[in-house]
Design a protein around this motif. Structure first.
Motif, mmCIF file in Angstrom:
data_model
loop_
_atom_site.group_PDB
_atom_site.id
_atom_site.type_symbol
_atom_site.label_atom_id
_atom_site.label_comp_id
_atom_site.label_asym_id
_atom_site.label_seq_id
_atom_site.Cartn_x
_atom_site.Cartn_y
_atom_site.Cartn_z
ATOM 1 N N ASP A 56 -22.317 -2.876 -0.978
ATOM 2 C CA ASP A 56 -22.362 -3.544 0.329
ATOM 3 C C ASP A 56 -23.781 -3.598 0.889
ATOM 4 N N TYR A 57 -24.004 -4.595 1.707
ATOM 5 C CA TYR A 57 -25.320 -4.810 2.365
ATOM 6 C C TYR A 57 -26.426 -5.006 1.331
ATOM 7 N N ASN A 78 -22.702 -11.222 3.562
ATOM 8 C CA ASN A 78 -22.599 -10.391 4.764
ATOM 9 C C ASN A 78 -22.772 -11.211 6.039
ATOM 10 N N GLU A 88 -22.305 1.613 -1.233
ATOM 11 C CA GLU A 88 -20.962 1.042 -1.257
ATOM 12 C C GLU A 88 -20.378 1.045 0.153
ATOM 13 N N THR A 89 -19.419 0.173 0.368
ATOM 14 C CA THR A 89 -18.805 0.073 1.695
ATOM 15 C C THR A 89 -18.350 1.450 2.177
ATOM 16 N N GLY A 90 -17.701 2.195 1.289
ATOM 17 C CA GLY A 90 -17.147 3.483 1.690
ATOM 18 C C GLY A 90 -18.149 4.619 1.620
ATOM 19 N N HIS A 91 -19.306 4.375 1.016
ATOM 20 C CA HIS A 91 -20.277 5.458 0.828
ATOM 21 C C HIS A 91 -21.677 4.978 1.132
ATOM 22 N N GLY A 92 -22.115 5.285 2.333
ATOM 23 C CA GLY A 92 -23.443 4.852 2.721
ATOM 24 C C GLY A 92 -24.484 5.781 2.150
ATOM 25 N N SER A 93 -24.625 6.904 2.778
ATOM 26 C CA SER A 93 -25.698 7.814 2.395
ATOM 27 C C SER A 93 -25.262 8.794 1.311
ATOM 28 N N ASN A 94 -23.976 8.921 1.112
ATOM 29 C CA ASN A 94 -23.485 9.902 0.141
ATOM 30 C C ASN A 94 -23.392 9.267 -1.239
ATOM 31 N N LYS A 101 -26.598 -10.971 10.739
ATOM 32 C CA LYS A 101 -26.818 -9.582 11.099
ATOM 33 C C LYS A 101 -27.597 -9.522 12.419
ATOM 34 N N ARG A 143 -11.584 -1.485 -2.845
ATOM 35 C CA ARG A 143 -12.389 -2.318 -1.952
ATOM 36 C C ARG A 143 -13.533 -1.482 -1.352
ATOM 37 N N ALA A 144 -13.268 -0.226 -1.078
ATOM 38 C CA ALA A 144 -14.305 0.642 -0.498
ATOM 39 C C ALA A 144 -15.430 0.905 -1.483
ATOM 40 N N ARG A 179 -21.950 -8.491 -0.431
ATOM 41 C CA ARG A 179 -21.121 -7.466 -1.068
ATOM 42 C C ARG A 179 -20.828 -7.897 -2.502
ATOM 43 N N THR A 226 -31.521 3.344 9.312
ATOM 44 C CA THR A 226 -30.293 3.538 8.528
ATOM 45 C C THR A 226 -30.513 3.379 7.026
#
Lengths: 755, 755
Positions: free
Chosen positions: A311-312, A361, A276-282, A364, A306-307, A374, A550
């Protein structure tokens, strides 16, 4: 007599001065060690060891002449050290040295001097007695037989490699005709379809669903595609690996029956919507919600902010019809943690379905053949059956059940099924590194720049600075390749919950993706302006692989996962203050330390020792063990002091990362050594022994500060390691082309950077 | 008594165990040093220093409590070492320690133990007596006043920065409306025109040609443009700097009169045609020929082979009308070496002229707003006057003359005029690094991931691994910025032949371009998926700056140029066997070594020492001096052995590169320290003192293996340096945002990576 004493000392004196100059303190140490020797020795030392008046070149040359004269007729005799050679030169005229045993105090004193100087004994000797010109001719490494090397490298992969290369040779796989951004995305989809038609996408799925039940084979196919195009690789991986893999691993028979065939054929293009936008690895804290509506027996998917948008997500912007969506499961207001759900994104005509919003997106840094996007959800309803329910289920009546009672363990079990993806990215990273190193090594062997006064220019591969950077990259690529192959073999056991595999996958993914970025950067710089031209692939390879550090778990996060894995869930133990486990660690450590920190070994600098695979492996094992035990001790202390465990872990974060690196380098060395050990062809075994040693020495050399700080090696030995590595690079430079040819990359993927 | 002895030892024991665990050999060394102490001490050591049964957390906690109790009421007292603190704690009940002087053997023994442990004394103390919770609260670094910091950073650049930013704010400078590859090239040209109209292109030319005779001002303008767009930067640099600069520097009044005004206004767009396909950095061996035809009084320019085509020439593919072409001058069959000639490429309508062939280099990894191309010459005739004849001329009758008799020196004098270009690229590299670090630091301060159990997620800037990588990048950027400003100031002397400036320019260009690539790569990774999106600039910045490591002299070549410069043309001296100069070097070295390798200093680990700017500078100076002298010695030896000088230089190539790096880091530290010394604002001076120390420690820490090998520091001190650096990064992390804000980059160039 004076001459005989001088001859005895000559090799040491010569080498001491030939390697730059001596410091006052080095001179002091030498003299101290030889202070018990006779007057004649002291006189010689007075004359030859005065740092404010070093011997002139012609004096040193005379010394060399003396040694050669004394050695004449014995050129084939081999000595283990300069000290031994000196004793031979200074032998009594009757030809027999009085004492030939190793235990004379004189010999021992000289050997100590040698160790203190950090001299690589026999290498230096070769320079002295090598030839009439006194020039060190670095011995070329043994050149392996190319065919034998290729089968050694590819092993069981050879057939699949050939098959995939064959498919990729078809005229449709032509990157040169890509028109633009949009066309690239379209072409990537078409390429995926063709691979699906050949059955290549489904290798990992069970036979009853048009697959072959062979995950290792699917990984080999994947890493082979990497040589052709990395956007295709990633799109292929997103659909067949992540989307298909999640249906297979997290779903049950009803999902397999309903979808796997359509996934294998790419009739149902899919996405893997975790990040998610607000949570990459977590991932544990993602915010998308799936709440169960017992009335309609549906889940309702929502992005609360929204977060919380996904995403990606690869395949989302244009081609995905369905997605595996990770969301917090809520039943009757009760939270059950992250679960995966199948959600349709588009209808058969490709129209986005109600409640779903998709954003592109756009452009890139790389991988522009993949349509990332997204996804936002607003009251999207899906049938109850769309919960991928292998590890947790909700009954029609809204009762939650799971075979894994702990929510934490359930989460990690689900996430653990991603392990194939991580290993695949590691393997593809190695492919990219191989390609970049092949292109640049070939270029460096042809590109000529500068040369001796009046002479022709020389290939840049002749330059020491080039050799010393290129060879370690090549050696590390070999090591990683073998380690990944070993990890892939673990998949033969269909039970993917293996903790060991998870740790290996995380370590190798982080290490290989880092290696790809670093080696491609170097490859680009080595090829200068040529490397900067777009058509020469290096820039594209680097831009495409950059995100490998990443995605599938950001490297720093993975490294901590590795370290925490190695600490065997020590964190939980700390929280419960079970100190005994920690003490056990410390006791093991103490015994390791005793065995290893033997002063004879911390100072040992003879070439046989420095090239000894056992020394290499011991060093890397020692480092890992010590890092593990010290970090355990540090965490223990902080928790004991009442520190919060999150804080404590943060405090030792770089210690943990270092531990993970040490682990990764050690398992890669073990794989490399093991493979070399089993090599059938003599020329391959000989050259690979050298290259494996180069890899190990490069690991030790890069971290020699740590080894000195921990007392594992003394500064003199550190210098000797540096030199031995440097000479290994020079010696093996002539084999560099063969090494990269050993990877068997078709010429069409590794273009010669011509005019 | 037993308790007093325990209190005396307590700080050491506590810190020893709190930092991980002790090895058998560490314990052995400690016990050895304390073996002359009394029985009570030995008993305590038996109990507390048994590696197979380390103290439990609660035992250590009791020790801490004891110390706090003994220290109550004296919290403000400061101690220089753990040993001193221990002596204070164990003082006699009468409150007065028997001996307060520093010379008691007991104190000295304890101090030795402390040094052997590599403990950062007072830092550790702070943890012990800091607060009732026993937690180390890293002291935030002093926050500087932002306005004061900005004027400190920009100094005399401030006005020019403002002016250029003002121009770049105009609506025409809008990158978001660039349509495609071709449009980007066109727009870049138009932007150049607008800058020319504002007089910005001609800052460096003399006033009589519409310039301002101010090279420093032109470099400031250049580096400011870098924040906006790097293609514009490079096209601007190619035309005004390289083409215009070569006409100005290599030409004479007739050329200035004829062209400089049209160059300043961009009426005559030009190229700098030096590099050939076959000869990148080896300019001396280029193959383009200019032969004088005495009959027509013309030069005839020819590319004798495909490899002799000019390549990667900016402005060549589309816009250049004229080029400064470097070619081998031939008069009457006699060779006079490389000279520069003005050659028209296109007519007023932009049509390529006869005899000239131009190919487009096409798409590159980056800098796609610049139209690079290849140029081939076939019997192109130019008037005799078009030879840029400042350093060598051909008379109408075909007589060659030059004020510089040696062809070698003539060549290097000509090349030396490129120094402004190199410094400019260094400055632009720093701009790119500033921009990338600003974007990523701002992101890291906002982006939250993970957090304590049950608590909120924390900004990733809180992570140790982030702090320990980000802060050194920021500190190095400051150091390089100041060093480059200092070098630019040397241009106030219009005589550009300064050897010193040439060496500085080469070192700073190599160092800064490397730094830009490395820091931008890290910035991208720090920003995760967000960093991979094209619109967020990091990928573009990295792709654009990548070639900075190659053009204007490839970095490895420049580093050797620096080293050879430092060896004061030693190569020539070697060829002539003038050994005396070398011996002089060695004598200087010997005295340096004596002064530096004092065992008290090689072991000293107290914080005051580790933070001492003098220690920092001495360390970097020592390294440079020693590398210089040892490499001189090695070359001398090899030449003495009859080795070819090219071979000898190649053999020590990485030694030379290391020397050049050591030189670069030293001059950057000097500039940083000097600037800090002159800071007027207290808050700026305080924070910059810390940041400057961080830069220096990062340099030493990264190369601590070398410092240990050379005996400059002992392993215990190396550990202490590592820790002090680590703590400096943690302490200053809270100032990171202010540090990057200090660079004053307008927000429009450093977009917040939002949703």
């Amino acid at each position: 007599l004076q001459d005989r004493a001088l001859l005895t000392l000559a090799p040491l004196l010569y080498v001491a001065w030939s390697d730059g100059s001596l410091t006052e303190s080095e001179v002091h140490r030498i003299r101290q060690r030889l202070s018990h020797q006779g007057d004649d020795v002291q006189k010689i030392l007075d004359q030859w060891l005065n740092p404010s008046s070093p011997p002139s070149p012609s004096q040193l040359y005379k010394l060399l002449e003396m040694m050669r004269a004394a050695n004449r007729g014995h050129e084939k005799k081999r000595f283990k050290s300069l000290a031994e050679f000196g004793r031979f030169l200074g032998r009594a005229p009757d030809g027999q040295s009085a004492a030939d045993d190793d235990a004379t105090p004189e010999l021992r004193a000289l050997q100590e001097v040698e160790a203190a100087l950090g001299v690589v004994g026999t290498e230096a000797l070769r320079a002295i007695i090598g030839g009439p010109d006194g020039i060190v001719h670095p011995q070329a490494g043994p050149l392996p037989n190319l065919d034998a090397l290729r089968s050694f490298v590819d092993a069981e992969r050879a057939d699949i490699r050939r098959l995939v290369f064959k498919v990729l040779e078809r005229p449709e796989f032509d990157r040169s005709t890509i028109k633009d951004f949009d066309d690239y995305r379209q072409r990537t989809l078409e390429w995926c379809r063709m691979l699906a038609q050949m059955g290549i996408g489904g290798y990992g799925y069970p036979e009853e669903y048009d697959g072959e039940g062979n995950i290792p084979k699917s990984i080999t196919a994947f890493e082979t595609i990497a040589f052709f195009d990395l956007s295709l690789l990633v799109k292929f991986g997103v659909h067949f690996g992540l989307f298909g893999g999640s249906v297979y691993q997290l779903g049950t028979k009803k999902h397999h029956d309903a979808y796997l065939r359509d996934i294998a054929s790419l009739k149902l293009p899919g996405c893997f919507a975790m990040t998610e936008t607000g949570h990459g690895s977590n991932v544990r804290d993602i915010q998308t919600v799936a709440s169960y509506d017992v009335g309609t027996r549906e889940f309702i998917i929502n992005s609360p902010s929204r977060a919380a948008w996904k995403d990606y997500i690869g395949n989302a912007a244009q081609h995905g019809r369905m997605a595996t969506v990770f969301a917090q499961l809520e039943v009757n207001g009760e939270q059950h943690g992250v679960h995966a759900f199948l959600v349709r994104l588009r209808d058969e005509q490709g129209m986005v379905l109600p409640g779903i919003t998709i954003e592109d997106n756009g452009r890139k840094i790389g991988l522009n053949g993949v349509d990332n996007g997204r996804i936002g959800f607003k009251d999207v309803r899906i049938p109850r059956e769309n919960l991928l329910n292998r590890f947790g289920d909700v009954s029609a009546e809204g009762k939650y059940s799971s075979d894994i009672p702990s929510a934490g363990r359930r989460f990690f079990t689900m996430i653990g099924t991603l392990v194939a993806g991580r290993i695949s990215i590691a393997a593809a990273s190695v492919s990219a590194a191989k390609l970049g190193l092949t292109i640049s090594t070939r270029y460096a062997s042809k590109r000529r720049q500068f040369g001796p006064e009046g002479g022709a220019e020389v290939p840049i591969l002749t330059y020491r600075t080039v050799q010393k950077r290129l060879l370690p990259f090549i050696a590390r690529t070999y090591a990683l390749d073998f380690a990944i192959q070993d990890a892939v073999r673990l998949f033969k056991n269909p039970d993917l919950e293996s903790k060991e595999l998870e740790i290996r996958a995380a370590a190798l993914k982080a290490m290989a993706s880092r290696h790809a970025v670093d080696s491609l950067q170097y490859a680009r710089e080595l090829c200068g302006g040529k490397g900067y031209m777009w058509e020469n692939r290096l820039g594209e390879l680097r831009a495409d692989t950059d995100i490998f550090t990443t995605f599938e778990g950001a490297n720093p996060v993975l490294m901590q996962l590795v370290a925490k894995g190695l600490l065997t869930d020590l964190r939980e133990q700390f929280e419960e203050m079970r100190v005994r486990a920690v003490l056990r660690h410390l006791t093991v450590r103490a015994s390791t330390a005793v065995a290893e920190l033997n002063p004879v070994i911390t100072r040992k600098t003879d070439v046989d020792h420095l090239r000894d695979p056992e020394f290499h492996l011991n060093a890397l094992k020692y480092r890992e063990a010590r890092l593990l035990h010290t970090v355990a001790g540090r965490i223990r202390r902080m928790i004991g002091d009442g520190r919060d465990s999150f804080d404590a872990i943060n405090d030792v974060q770089d210690h943990l990362v270092k531990l993970a690196e040490a682990y990764g380098e050690r398992i890669a060395l073990e794989s490399f050594q093991d493979r070399v050990h089993r090599a059938q062809n003599d020329s391959v075994r000989a050259s690979m022994t050298s290259l494996c040693g180069l890899y190990a020495l490069a690991c030790i050399e890069a971290d020699r500060a740590w080894f000195m700080e921990s007392g594992y090696i003394e500064p003199g030995k550190s210098k000797a390691i540096r030199r031995e590595l440097s000479e290994a690079c020079v010696r093996q430079a002539s084999a560099a082309l063969t090494y990269v040819d050993g990877w068997g990359i078709p010429d069409r993927y590794a273009p010669a950077l011509g005019e």
